[in-house]
Design a protein around this motif. Structure first.
Motif, PDB file in Angstrom:
ATOM      1  N   TRP A  27      -6.602  -7.722   1.080  1.00 23.17           N
ATOM      2  CA  TRP A  27      -6.272  -8.708   2.111  1.00 23.17           C
ATOM      3  C   TRP A  27      -5.552  -9.948   1.559  1.00 23.17           C
ATOM      4  CZ3 TRP A  27     -11.247  -7.225   0.640  1.00 23.17           C
ATOM      5  CH2 TRP A  27     -11.863  -8.082  -0.279  1.00 23.17           C
ATOM      6  N   ALA A  28      -5.484 -10.073   0.232  1.00 26.92           N
ATOM      7  CA  ALA A  28      -5.147 -11.349  -0.398  1.00 26.92           C
ATOM      8  C   ALA A  28      -3.723 -11.828  -0.139  1.00 26.92           C
ATOM      9  CB  ALA A  28      -5.401 -11.273  -1.900  1.00 26.92           C
ATOM     10  N   LEU A  29      -2.748 -10.938  -0.156  1.00 26.98           N
ATOM     11  CA  LEU A  29      -1.353 -11.375  -0.017  1.00 26.98           C
ATOM     12  C   LEU A  29      -1.078 -11.963   1.364  1.00 26.98           C
ATOM     13  CD1 LEU A  29       0.616  -8.585  -1.929  1.00 26.98           C
ATOM     14  CD2 LEU A  29      -0.068 -10.856  -2.719  1.00 26.98           C
ATOM     15  N   THR A  30      -1.801 -11.491   2.363  1.00 25.02           N
ATOM     16  CA  THR A  30      -1.654 -12.084   3.699  1.00 25.02           C
ATOM     17  C   THR A  30      -2.378 -13.410   3.776  1.00 25.02           C
ATOM     18  OG1 THR A  30      -1.505  -9.877   4.670  1.00 25.02           O
ATOM     19  CG2 THR A  30      -1.938 -11.701   6.174  1.00 25.02           C
ATOM     20  N   ILE A  68       1.979 -12.814   4.101  1.00 29.02           N
ATOM     21  CA  ILE A  68       2.816 -11.607   4.099  1.00 29.02           C
ATOM     22  C   ILE A  68       2.217 -10.598   5.076  1.00 29.02           C
ATOM     23  CG2 ILE A  68       3.587  -9.644   2.710  1.00 29.02           C
ATOM     24  CD1 ILE A  68       3.494 -11.528   0.281  1.00 29.02           C
ATOM     25  N   LYS A  69       3.022 -10.053   5.960  1.00 31.92           N
ATOM     26  CA  LYS A  69       2.579  -8.996   6.872  1.00 31.92           C
ATOM     27  C   LYS A  69       2.665  -7.677   6.111  1.00 31.92           C
ATOM     28  CE  LYS A  69       3.824 -11.384  11.136  1.00 31.92           C
ATOM     29  NZ  LYS A  69       3.998 -12.688  10.478  1.00 31.92           N
ATOM     30  N   MET A  70       1.512  -7.154   5.746  1.00 36.24           N
ATOM     31  CA  MET A  70       1.481  -6.033   4.812  1.00 36.24           C
ATOM     32  C   MET A  70       2.096  -4.755   5.373  1.00 36.24           C
ATOM     33  SD  MET A  70       0.475  -7.266   2.027  1.00 36.24           S
ATOM     34  CE  MET A  70       0.239  -5.763   1.080  1.00 36.24           C
ATOM     35  N   LYS A  71       2.171  -4.633   6.689  1.00 40.54           N
ATOM     36  CA  LYS A  71       2.805  -3.447   7.271  1.00 40.54           C
ATOM     37  C   LYS A  71       4.258  -3.326   6.822  1.00 40.54           C
ATOM     38  CE  LYS A  71       3.604  -1.070  11.659  1.00 40.54           C
ATOM     39  NZ  LYS A  71       3.516  -1.152  13.146  1.00 40.54           N
ATOM     40  N   THR A  72       4.907  -4.472   6.563  1.00 43.76           N
ATOM     41  CA  THR A  72       6.315  -4.457   6.141  1.00 43.76           C
ATOM     42  C   THR A  72       6.476  -3.961   4.709  1.00 43.76           C
ATOM     43  OG1 THR A  72       6.292  -6.748   5.315  1.00 43.76           O
ATOM     44  CG2 THR A  72       6.773  -6.433   7.652  1.00 43.76           C
ATOM     45  N   LEU A  73       5.357  -3.867   3.965  1.00 42.69           N
ATOM     46  CA  LEU A  73       5.419  -3.422   2.571  1.00 42.69           C
ATOM     47  C   LEU A  73       4.840  -2.030   2.358  1.00 42.69           C
ATOM     48  CD1 LEU A  73       4.385  -6.633   0.570  1.00 42.69           C
ATOM     49  CD2 LEU A  73       6.669  -5.632   0.780  1.00 42.69           C
ATOM     50  N   GLN A  80       0.841  -1.192   0.000  1.00 42.95           N
ATOM     51  CA  GLN A  80       0.000   0.000   0.000  1.00 42.95           C
ATOM     52  C   GLN A  80       0.880   1.248   0.000  1.00 42.95           C
ATOM     53  OE1 GLN A  80      -3.184   0.092  -0.360  1.00 42.95           O
ATOM     54  NE2 GLN A  80      -3.922  -1.938   0.226  1.00 42.95           N
ATOM     55  N   ILE A  81       0.538   2.194  -0.839  1.00 41.25           N
ATOM     56  CA  ILE A  81       1.278   3.442  -0.944  1.00 41.25           C
ATOM     57  C   ILE A  81       0.407   4.587  -0.428  1.00 41.25           C
ATOM     58  CG2 ILE A  81       2.523   4.983  -2.499  1.00 41.25           C
ATOM     59  CD1 ILE A  81       3.748   2.202  -2.308  1.00 41.25           C
ATOM     60  N   LYS A  82       0.987   5.448   0.399  1.00 41.08           N
ATOM     61  CA  LYS A  82       0.217   6.528   1.018  1.00 41.08           C
ATOM     62  C   LYS A  82       0.131   7.778   0.156  1.00 41.08           C
ATOM     63  CE  LYS A  82       1.169   5.258   5.837  1.00 41.08           C
ATOM     64  NZ  LYS A  82       1.792   5.715   7.090  1.00 41.08           N
ATOM     65  N   ASN A  83       1.146   8.017  -0.667  1.00 44.66           N
ATOM     66  CA  ASN A  83       1.173   9.225  -1.498  1.00 44.66           C
ATOM     67  C   ASN A  83       1.607   8.867  -2.911  1.00 44.66           C
ATOM     68  OD1 ASN A  83       2.390  10.235   1.454  1.00 44.66           O
ATOM     69  ND2 ASN A  83       0.775  11.530   0.626  1.00 44.66           N
ATOM     70  N   CYS A  84       1.454   9.804  -3.812  1.00 44.54           N
ATOM     71  CA  CYS A  84       1.884   9.549  -5.187  1.00 44.54           C
ATOM     72  C   CYS A  84       3.403   9.374  -5.239  1.00 44.54           C
ATOM     73  CB  CYS A  84       1.444  10.680  -6.109  1.00 44.54           C
ATOM     74  SG  CYS A  84       2.193  12.284  -5.759  1.00 44.54           S
ATOM     75  N   GLY A 110      -1.916  -3.037   5.865  1.00 45.05           N
ATOM     76  CA  GLY A 110      -0.698  -2.229   5.921  1.00 45.05           C
ATOM     77  C   GLY A 110      -0.954  -0.754   6.154  1.00 45.05           C
ATOM     78  N   LEU A 111      -2.214  -0.386   6.346  1.00 47.89           N
ATOM     79  CA  LEU A 111      -2.607   0.986   6.643  1.00 47.89           C
ATOM     80  C   LEU A 111      -3.612   0.967   7.783  1.00 47.89           C
ATOM     81  CD1 LEU A 111      -3.330   2.193   2.983  1.00 47.89           C
ATOM     82  CD2 LEU A 111      -1.301   2.772   4.330  1.00 47.89           C
TER      83      LEU A 111
END
Length: 270
Positions: A95-98, A103-108, A72-76, A200-201
Motif C-alpha cells: 500500500w505504501a506507494l499510494t 500513485i494509483k497502483m492500477k496504472t503500474l 504488481q506483476i501477475k505472471n513471471c 493494483g490487483l
C-alpha cells in the motif's frame, strides 16, 4: 564469478512502509544471463548501478532505464543484463506507494517503468544515495532517515483496506474473501476499490500471489513432500496446487530449482 545477493529487512520503525532492501552485484563483467522474476506481491524502486537490463514482460524485449518503479506483476517475466550487473532496490509494503506518493497502483500493474520525472524530483535524495559508492548498510541508514522525515510531514490516513492486506499477508493467503471482510469489517465493494487504487490487483488475485509465495518458505525445510506443501499452503488438492504454481512460474514445482542462487529465490525465500 563472485555473485552477491543481499536482502535486508527494514527497521521496525519503517516496516509499515518498507518491507526490505536488496542488492544484486555480479562484481565483474559477465556473459548475458537471463533471469526469471516471479510475482511476490510487493512494489519496488530499482536503481541500476551497472549497465542497463533488458526486460520482457509481454513478449517483447525492451531496454530498461536506470531508475525504475515496479508495480504488481501477475505472471513471471524475464530480465537480461547487457554488461556489468549491479542493482540496489527498495521493496515497499503493498500500500505504501499510494499512501506516500499518491500513485494509483492500477496504472503500474504488469509494468516496470522509468520513474516519472516529477516523482524523481521528489525522490532525488533517494536516487543520490542509491547511486552512490556507499556500502549497502550505509545506503539503508541514509534512506531510512530520509523516509522517517518524509513520513513525519505527511498526513497518512489508515484505511480498513490496509488492515485487510496485512491480514492476507499474516495468514499466508489462506483466508477467503468473506473471512477477510468479516474480520476487518469492510464491504466487498470497499475492499475492491481499495485494492484497485492502493494495490493494483483484485483482492482475490492478491490472495493467490501471497498464498503461492508461501510455497517457497515451506520448501526450505529440507526434503519436499509436495502433498504436504500443497496442504500447508492452502490448496484443495495437488493438481490445483501444481496448476497455480505453473501459472506463476511457468514450471511445475518438481522441476523448479528452489536452491539456485537467483533473484526470484532471493525475493521469495526467507
Amino acid at each position: 564469478m563472485d555473485k552477491i545477493y543481499t536482502l535486508k529487512k527494514a527497521s521496525p520503525k519503517l516496516l509499515r512502509i518498507i518491507k526490505s532492501f536488496w542488492l544484486v552485484d555480479y562484481q565483474e563483467d559477465i556473459a548475458l544471463r537471463k533471469e526469471k522474476i516471479i510475482p511476490d506481491g510487493y512494489p519496488e524502486l530499482i536503481f541500476h548501478l551497472g549497465d542497463p537490463y533488458k526486460i520482457n514482460i509481454n513478449g517483447v524485449w525492451q531496454q530498461q532505464s536506470q531508475y525504475l518503479i515496479a508495480g504488481q506483476i501477475k505472471n513471471c517475466f524475464f530480465l537480461e543484463n547487457t554488461g556489468k550487473s549491479k542493482m540496489f532496490a527498495i521493496k515497499f509494503q503493498p500500500w505504501a506507494l499510494t499512501e506516500l506518493l499518491d500513485i494509483k497502483m492500477k496504472t503500474l500493474t504488469d509494468k516496470v517503468i522509468e520513474i516519472p520525472q516529477k516523482l524523481l524530483v521528489t525522490l532525488q535524495p533517494i536516487k543520490e544515495v542509491a547511486m552512490s559508492s556507499l556500502s549497502f548498510d550505509e545506503k539503508i541508514k541514509h534512506i531510512e532517515n530520509w523516509f522517517l522525515k518524509f513520513i513525519s510531514r505527511q498526513n497518512i490516513k489508515r484505511f480498513n483496506g490496509r488492515n485487510a492486506v496485512e491480514l492476507i499477508i499474516k495468514n499466508k493467503g489462506r483466508l477467503s474473501l468473506k473471512e477477510i471482510q468479516n474480520k476487518v469489517g469492510i464491504s466487498e465493494r470497499s475492499l475492491e476499490r481499495y485494492f484497485e487504487m492502493y494495490i493494483g490487483l483484485s483482492p482475490k488475485f492478491y490472495i493467490r500471489i501471497i498464498r503461492f509465495s508461501y510455497i517457497f518458505q515451506l520448501t526450505q525445510k529440507g526434503c519436499i513432500d509436495w502433498a504436504e506443501v500443497a496442504f500447508l499452503s492452502g490448496f484443495y488438492d495437488q493438481s490445483h496446487f501444481i496448476k497455480n504454481f505453473k501459472e506463476f512460474t511457468g514450471e511445475e514445482p518438481n522441476k523448479y530449482k528452489f536452491s539456485e542462487k537467483n533473484m526470484a529465490n532471493l525475493f521469495l525465500k526467507k
